[in-house]
Design an enzyme around this catalytic site. Structure first.
Site, PDB file in Angstrom:
ATOM      1  N   CYS A   7       2.711 -10.064  22.988  1.00 54.95           N
ATOM      2  CA  CYS A   7       3.560 -11.115  23.564  1.00 54.95           C
ATOM      3  C   CYS A   7       3.671 -12.274  22.585  1.00 54.95           C
ATOM      4  CB  CYS A   7       2.974 -11.576  24.894  1.00 54.95           C
ATOM      5  SG  CYS A   7       3.939 -12.880  25.662  1.00 54.95           S
ATOM      6  N   THR A  10       8.925 -15.553  21.444  1.00 55.47           N
ATOM      7  CA  THR A  10      10.318 -15.192  21.723  1.00 55.47           C
ATOM      8  C   THR A  10      10.429 -13.861  22.453  1.00 55.47           C
ATOM      9  OG1 THR A  10      11.008 -16.377  19.730  1.00 55.47           O
ATOM     10  CG2 THR A  10      12.589 -14.838  20.693  1.00 55.47           C
ATOM     11  N   VAL A  13       6.593  -7.097  23.181  1.00 52.11           N
ATOM     12  CA  VAL A  13       6.756  -5.691  22.814  1.00 52.11           C
ATOM     13  C   VAL A  13       5.716  -4.858  23.559  1.00 52.11           C
ATOM     14  CG1 VAL A  13       6.776  -4.016  20.927  1.00 52.11           C
ATOM     15  CG2 VAL A  13       7.605  -6.352  20.534  1.00 52.11           C
ATOM     16  N   GLY A 107      -4.797 -17.927  16.346  1.00 53.68           N
ATOM     17  CA  GLY A 107      -3.830 -17.195  17.164  1.00 53.68           C
ATOM     18  C   GLY A 107      -4.152 -15.713  17.211  1.00 53.68           C
ATOM     19  N   ASP A 109      -2.267 -13.181  17.443  1.00 53.78           N
ATOM     20  CA  ASP A 109      -1.387 -12.370  16.600  1.00 53.78           C
ATOM     21  C   ASP A 109      -1.894 -12.317  15.171  1.00 53.78           C
ATOM     22  OD1 ASP A 109      -0.858 -15.151  16.521  1.00 53.78           O
ATOM     23  OD2 ASP A 109       1.178 -14.833  15.781  1.00 53.78           O
TER      24      ASP A 109
END
Length: 256
Positions: A7, A10, A13, A107, A109
């Site tokens: 997530c 924007t 997936v 983060g 990600d």
């Protein structure tokens, strides 16, 4: 099978991993109001449409948007009867802990990309991710995330330019044929494209000089293929780097 969910600010997936390959991947806009039931209706409709029958028994989530995590957890619990791992939470271990300033929250990600890149390419890496922000993640010889750079994303910069300057139109980013533009749109496209090539190459050179060693550069994210055309200093492009990292972290936690 594993349901991997990435997530971002924007887009979100969803990928299904069968232990060897991703058998399906879908993308939707990130909306914190979306409920667990809405996620299931959306995902099950796509699975049925493509004729995919998957027995999902595990799930892992990486989210840069904290507000969506609760509903994603409920979604996994309610419809797949599994408790998902959430990258960045205390019960989700990393193959190698990050080495950053005490108290710093990295983060998820960036942690996932670091784990994926190390698994695929070894150590001493720079991972450039073209997302809402353009991030540069530095991975040490042993796979630890040791810091990086955050700069505004390409589309974010375009939006700011359009919003702040009333006379400038909203444009799509593309590689212009020439550096010198002869109309407003060409000038803007050149500034964004070649400006970001210069930014990327400059930061890569700065990181390498500071580290004082050879480093492998991996690009990922939606606009990475475009900047491959602009003489950016990438050694590899990996479209599914983040999703691969989720499988690596999930496997590591299973083996503990």
């Amino acid at each position: 099978m594993l349901l991997a969910i990435d997530c971002g600010n924007t887009n979100t997936v969803f990928s299904i991993w069968d232990g060897t390959d991703f058998i399906a991947t879908w993308r939707t806009s990130t909306e914190h109001q979306r409920t667990a039931d809405q996620y299931y209706v959306w995902l099950s409709t796509l699975m049925n449409f493509e004729g995919i029958k998957a027995d999902i028994t595990e799930a892992i989530i990486s989210s840069t948007v904290p507000r969506v995590v609760f509903n994603l957890r409920v979604f996994c619990n309610r419809y797949f009867d599994c408790r998902p791992l959430v990258v960045g939470k205390s019960d989700c271990a990393l193959p190698v802990d990050p080495r950053v300033d005490e108290g710093t929250t990295v983060g998820p990600d960036r942690l996932v990309n670091s784990a994926a890149a190390f698994d695929k390419f070894g150590g001493d890496l720079i991972v450039v991710d073209f997302g809402t922000a353009t991030t540069f993640d530095v991975v040490d010889h042993d796979g630890a995330y040791i810091g990086g750079v955050i700069s505004p994303g390409v589309n974010l910069s375009l939006q700011a330019l359009h919003t702040a300057a009333a006379a400038l139109p909203h444009i799509d980013v593309t590689k212009p044929d020439r550096v010198i533009g002869t109309n407003t749109v060409d000038c803007m496209q050149s500034g964004v494209f070649w400006g970001y090539v210069g930014l990327v190459n400059g930061i890569i050179d700065g990181i390498k000089a500071e580290r004082g060693r050879e480093m492998t550069v991996i690009s990922t994210g939606g606009l990475a293929p475009l900047f491959q055309q602009g003489h950016a200093k990438f050694d590899h492009f990996d479209e599914f780097l983040t999703m691969h990292g989720l499988t690596v972290i999930n496997d590591f936690n299973k083996d503990r």
